[in-house]
Design an enzyme around this catalytic site. Structure first.
Site, PDB file in Angstrom:
ATOM      1  CB  VAL A 119     -16.759  25.278  27.109  1.00 42.12           C
ATOM      2  CG1 VAL A 119     -16.224  24.038  26.405  1.00 42.12           C
ATOM      3  CG2 VAL A 119     -16.882  25.040  28.612  1.00 42.12           C
ATOM      4  N   PRO A 120     -14.618  27.229  24.846  1.00 38.55           N
ATOM      5  CG  PRO A 120     -12.327  27.570  24.466  1.00 38.55           C
ATOM      6  CD  PRO A 120     -13.312  27.050  25.484  1.00 38.55           C
ATOM      7  CB  CYS A 121     -17.603  25.335  20.934  1.00 37.60           C
ATOM      8  SG  CYS A 121     -18.924  26.497  21.289  1.00 37.60           S
ATOM      9  CG  HIS A 122     -15.381  31.059  20.060  1.00 39.27           C
ATOM     10  ND1 HIS A 122     -15.579  30.804  21.406  1.00 39.27           N
ATOM     11  CD2 HIS A 122     -14.309  31.873  19.984  1.00 39.27           C
ATOM     12  CE1 HIS A 122     -14.655  31.448  22.105  1.00 39.27           C
ATOM     13  NE2 HIS A 122     -13.873  32.100  21.260  1.00 39.27           N
ATOM     14  NE  ARG A 123     -10.563  30.814  22.286  1.00 32.79           N
ATOM     15  CZ  ARG A 123     -10.369  30.875  23.594  1.00 32.79           C
ATOM     16  NH1 ARG A 123      -9.927  29.822  24.261  1.00 32.79           N
ATOM     17  NH2 ARG A 123     -10.609  32.001  24.248  1.00 32.79           N
TER      18      ARG A 123
END
Length: 155
Positions: free
Chosen positions: A123-127
């Protein structure tokens, strides 16, 4: 599912050990740890996640196909669903997430939900970045966020 045993798996990435926690059927968490725990038990679902994470770090996987069990409030789950729509190699702002879930005034709440994401990378919260382009907030450390964004070609 309540009462199911948790299983653990580990992947030693370029940016540290990653612990994946799941049940027989779903992934519950992905987080950075100092080292693997001793005496852990894994399962096919967790092994599939390890394989996909490995492929991601080898730059052969851009999207994940895993069953996830995201525990949180309704608002947090809305934010996390929106995070999953951000394509590999792209970034978005907290404001854009707030707008996308029809809560344009909830930028700080979006940031708080992002910070509580239990399944990072998948779940790409880094984006998600600040409106000014700054790399704000990442539970694994800003240096990891920067590495992940460079890995995906965003920076």
């Amino acid at each position: 599912m309540v009462g199911e045993q948790n299983h653990f798996g580990y992947y030693e990435s370029s940016i540290g050990w990653i612990e994946i926690i799941g049940t027989e059927n779903e992934i519950l968490a992905l987080k950075f740890v100092d080292q693997p725990r001793k005496g852990f038990a894994t399962c096919p679902c967790v092994e599939a996640a390890i394989q996909q994470i490995s492929e991601y770090f080898m730059s052969v996987r851009r999207a994940f196909d895993l069953p996830l069990d995201l525990h949180g409030t309704d608002f947090q789950r809305r934010v996390w669903r929106q995070l999953r729509t951000i394509p590999y190699g792209q970034i978005i702002t907290y404001q854009e997430i707030a707008n996308a879930i029809d809560k344009p005034q909830a930028v700080r709440a979006v940031g708080a939900a992002n910070a509580r994401n239990p399944i990072s990378i998948i779940v790409p919260c880094h984006r998600v970045i600040g409106s000014d382009g700054s790399l704000t907030g990442y539970g694994g450390g800003i240096w990891r966020k920067e590495w992940l964004l460079k890995h995906e070609g965003c920076l």
